[in-house]
Design an enzyme around this catalytic site. Structure first.
Site, mmCIF file in Angstrom:
data_model
loop_
_atom_site.group_PDB
_atom_site.id
_atom_site.type_symbol
_atom_site.label_atom_id
_atom_site.label_comp_id
_atom_site.label_asym_id
_atom_site.label_seq_id
_atom_site.Cartn_x
_atom_site.Cartn_y
_atom_site.Cartn_z
ATOM 1 C CG ASN A 89 97.568 139.915 25.400
ATOM 2 O OD1 ASN A 89 98.739 139.584 25.556
ATOM 3 N ND2 ASN A 89 96.574 139.049 25.459
ATOM 4 N NE ARG A 111 109.204 135.411 21.114
ATOM 5 C CZ ARG A 111 109.208 136.715 20.846
ATOM 6 N NH1 ARG A 111 109.978 137.510 21.565
ATOM 7 N NH2 ARG A 111 108.465 137.213 19.884
ATOM 8 N NE ARG A 171 107.426 143.736 17.060
ATOM 9 C CZ ARG A 171 106.614 143.461 16.054
ATOM 10 N NH1 ARG A 171 105.561 142.701 16.260
ATOM 11 N NH2 ARG A 171 106.850 143.926 14.849
ATOM 12 C CG HIS A 199 109.220 132.031 13.967
ATOM 13 N ND1 HIS A 199 108.136 131.194 13.811
ATOM 14 C CD2 HIS A 199 109.032 132.678 15.144
ATOM 15 C CE1 HIS A 199 107.320 131.330 14.845
ATOM 16 N NE2 HIS A 199 107.833 132.227 15.663
ATOM 17 C CE1 TYR A 208 103.408 131.415 26.537
ATOM 18 C CE2 TYR A 208 104.718 131.437 24.539
ATOM 19 C CZ TYR A 208 104.146 132.103 25.613
ATOM 20 O OH TYR A 208 104.315 133.454 25.745
ATOM 21 N NE ARG A 229 97.198 132.453 21.063
ATOM 22 C CZ ARG A 229 98.475 132.480 20.697
ATOM 23 N NH1 ARG A 229 99.188 131.388 20.755
ATOM 24 N NH2 ARG A 229 99.034 133.592 20.262
ATOM 25 C CG HIS A 240 103.140 128.780 20.769
ATOM 26 N ND1 HIS A 240 104.337 128.202 20.366
ATOM 27 C CD2 HIS A 240 103.231 130.087 20.422
ATOM 28 C CE1 HIS A 240 105.107 129.115 19.813
ATOM 29 N NE2 HIS A 240 104.469 130.267 19.825
#
Length: 733
Positions: free
Chosen positions: A57, A407, A437, A467, A500, A596, A624
């Site tokens: 991270n 993704r 990204r 997205h 997730y 979160r 998520h």
């Protein structure tokens, strides 16, 4: 109905005192990740995993966030963050806040985790601790496996300082010519193509409880460091010091100037592989000043960019040890459950000549019965989303499939199903977001693969990332065309779906099908749809709809009704949304937020946010999902979807939020929120000053982990009342 409440005097919510800094809030989130690595209640190898996540991270934080702030400073940008800090002040505060955490992480690994690992037969040794036989083995391994891969690079007037690639681990080596007494500086890169940790064979392992230890070995860089004579024959090795650098890795893409977006991103990815400007140097505290100064000078860094690390650099590589066969040191394996309604789904007939038709419903019949909600990873992604796409690909009555891919996994069965659909003559359109990204390269690969079989591939809209997580299947049924939809909170990635937490809704409601049709026309053509029947779509109507929903709770509270908002998301950053929540709190609306990561809202400010509570849940699964609940005078409304309350989600991305219209599903979602609000094991409460305090069970109160409770719930071993969402009945410890 109660007496209408008095409207409080106005407050200027542009005042920086009402906001927490985004970057510092993110560091607080990562500190909660580090706490899981230090919590004795976390299984030992899982603690190593959290150590690795903390480091990984941080790498991304420096590559993107710190790099952007440094660019602003260099460009002399004076624009303030909405919490009032300049870019320079933010960098200073990041450094001040982060350094103690980095020291804490490495000290805990060196002094606590390494010794605890030895108690369980895992010995991460230093080279100087090895016996002669062990050294001989590793020296031979070096000659056979490592030496051919390494390229030592001298630094002198004829050899300029070499380019140091992003996130690479290196040795700075000082050598001396024994004949001339001249000293030289060299750099040796630790190759990423080799494993970071080198195991010894069982016969050379340390004996643990009368048998070879589970794992005995050393870090790769130490095997290289103790064989430097092979790289510099005839020279005297004076000393060596490890270092690691981080570079700016964000893509600098001018979309509106790119004739071909795919080619433009490929060119930017080549630049990223090399890396941009250095932003961080990690070294050991024992590194001599001469070596330190040399690195800073050649990398064009300042002392403020240096992070001193005691022990091993690059602890993200500790993930390696999760592969060890020590199940007692890991979380108990979790096998996602197939929902009862999907257990009788027959397999798609890929080849009718080779298979008999299996008894049971097809997937479409299940959705026609009523809407279906899935909660991953508690419920199976493969048996739901993957199977849905596979059914659509091979169903003779399916005419078209449209989908967004932000993704996905490297061996995606979903992409393979889309390819099969195209080969079966379906009309297949896929929007592949090339600007996701760190997944750009993977998405380029899948885009080309899909195009090669005739799939209509779209790369998104200029200036916007796509997205949203949506699927639209168009099917011919008797005398009509019916549209089936899936709208989710998470990516169409079978691998991350095991890690997730996300929701996905299956439906064949006409309004949702029509809305998704309009959305895909917006994404693939020149449609500029301005209104939708049910969906909240960014950047079209989502911001206004959310502000309207909050305003309705404000008006209800002002008129004497109970007001209640519960929202779960990854990040809360948008100042306009935050200001509206403050207004709601001031008139008595009870607000619970489950955030979160980053939260820029300050709870608990007198006469501003006294009715707002914020928790963050950190556990084995990454939280998520996004859920939004509004009481609405008892006519409750609840939504799920892909968007956080951030400017980028509301203004610069294409997002989709769907209302839940099935009453039973709405109650299920309320129950999930209630379980999370009652968490006293993995929940942290945000304080007014921006710090977090982890909840602990009270006296005679059992420990309650929301993730454990949800696992138990889908297994049918518990029953939980879903009344915790009633106004003012906020679940607290």
């Amino acid at each position: 109905m109660a007496k209408p409440k008095k409207i409080p005097p106005q407050i200027d919510f542009k005042d920086p005192q009402y906001y927490l800094n985004r970057e510092l809030s993110w560091l607080e989130f990562n500190s909660r990740v580090l706490h899981e690595a230090m919590d004795s209640r976390t299984p030992l190898l899982e603690r190593l995993k959290f150590m690795g996540i903390f480091s990984s991270n941080l790498d991304e934080f420096f590559m993107v966030r710190v790099a952007a702030l440094q660019q602003q400073v260099e460009a002399k940008v004076i624009q303030l963050a909405f919490d009032g800090r300049t870019p320079t002040q933010q960098l200073d505060d990041i450094s001040f806040s982060l350094r103690p955490s980095v020291v804490q992480q490495h000290q805990h690994f060196q002094k606590v985790l390494r010794s605890q690992l030895t108690n369980h037969g895992v010995y991460i040794l230093d080279y100087i601790e090895l016996s002669q036989k062990q050294r001989n083995y590793l020296d031979n391994y070096f000659e056979d496996q490592i030496f051919p891969v390494i390229t030592p690079l001298a630094v002198d007037p004829s050899h300029p300082f070499p380019y140091i690639s992003n996130l690479s681990l290196n040795l700075a080596v000082l050598i001396k010519n024994p004949e001339t007494e001249e000293e030289f500086f060299a750099r040796v890169k630790v190759p990423k193509v080799l494993p970071r940790f080198l195991p010894l064979p069982p016969e050379l392992s340390i004996q643990h409880n009368g048998k070879p230890a589970t794992w005995t070995g050393i870090p790769l860089e130490q095997a290289i460091a103790h064989n430097l004579e092979s790289l510099f024959p005839g020279m005297n090795i004076q000393e060596y010091h490890t270092f690691r650098i981080t570079r700016d890795a964000d893509l600098g893409l001018e979309e509106d100037e790119a004739d071909d977006l795919l080619l433009a991103i490929e060119q930017e990815l080549r630049k990223r592989r090399v890396g941009g400007t250095p932003v961080r140097l990690e070294i050991n505290p024992q590194t001599p000043e001469a070596v330190r100064s040399r690195l800073l000078q050649d990398l064009e860094l300042d002392d403020t960019d240096v992070y001193e690390v005691e022990g091993l650099l690059g602890l993200r590589d500790l993930m390696y040890f999760m592969s060890l066969p020590l199940p007692g040191l890991k979380d108990k394996p979790w096998q996602s459950v197939v929902p009862a309604r999907l257990q009788r789904i027959r397999e798609p007939i890929v080849n009718p000549d080779l298979m008999e038709i299996e008894e049971g419903k097809d997937f479409f019949a299940v959705i026609r019965d009523r809407d279906l909600l899935l909660h991953h990873p508690y419920q199976s992604f493969t048996a739901s989303v993957v199977k849905f796409i596979t059914h659509a690909a091979h169903d003779a009555d399916v005419l078209a499939i449209k989908m967004t891919l932000y993704r996905t996994s490297g061996d995606s069965p979903i992409v393979n199903a889309l390819i099969a659909a195209a080969e079966n003559g379906k009309q297949v359109s896929v929007l592949v977001e090339l600007k996701a990204r760190f997944d750009e390269e993977n998405n380029i690969y899948w885009a080309r693969r899909l195009e090669s079989v005739g799939v209509h591939v779209v790369y998104g809209l200029v200036g916007l990332k796509t997205h949203c997580k949506t699927i639209l299947v168009v099917r011919r049924e008797k005398d009509r065309i019916r549209r089936y939809v899936h709208i989710g909170t998470g990516n169409y990635n079978p691998k991350t779906a095991r890690l997730y937490t996300d929701f996905g809704l299956f439906s064949c409601r006409d309004e949702l099908g029509a809305d998704l049709t309009d959305l895909y026309n917006y994404l693939t053509g020149y449609s500029r749809q301005k209104s939708y029947r049910q969906l909240l779509v960014a950047p079209v109507n989502m911001r206004d709809r959310f502000l309207g929903l909050i305003k309705r709770e404000i008006e209800n509270a002002q008129n004497g009704f109970s007001g209640r908002i519960v929202a779960k998301m990854n990040s809360l950053v948008d100042p306009q949304i935050i200001a509206s929540l403050y207004e709601a709190s001031r008139v008595g609306v009870q607000i619970d937020l489950i955030i979160r990561g980053v939260c820029c809202l300050r709870p608990g400010i007198k006469e501003v946010s006294e009715n707002i509570r914020v928790i963050s849940i950190i556990g084995r699964f990454l939280e998520h999902s996004r859920i939004f609940y509004f009481y609405n005078k008892g006519q409750e409304e609840i939504f799920i979807g892909s968007a956080d309350w951030m400017p980028r989600n509301l203004d610069r991305r294409v997002e989709a939020i769907v209302p839940i219209l099935d009453g039973d599903i709405a109650k299920d979602l309320q129950e999930v929120l209630g379980i999370m609000l009652a968490d006293n094991r993995q929940a942290w409460e945000l304080q007014t000053d921006g710090s977090y305090v982890q909840r602990r069970p009270g006296e005679n109160c059992p420990e309650s982990s929301s993730q454990q409770a949800l696992m138990a719930m889908v297994l049918g071993s518990v029953g939980i009342n879903s009344n915790s969402m009633e106004p003012r009945k906020v679940v607290r410890t």
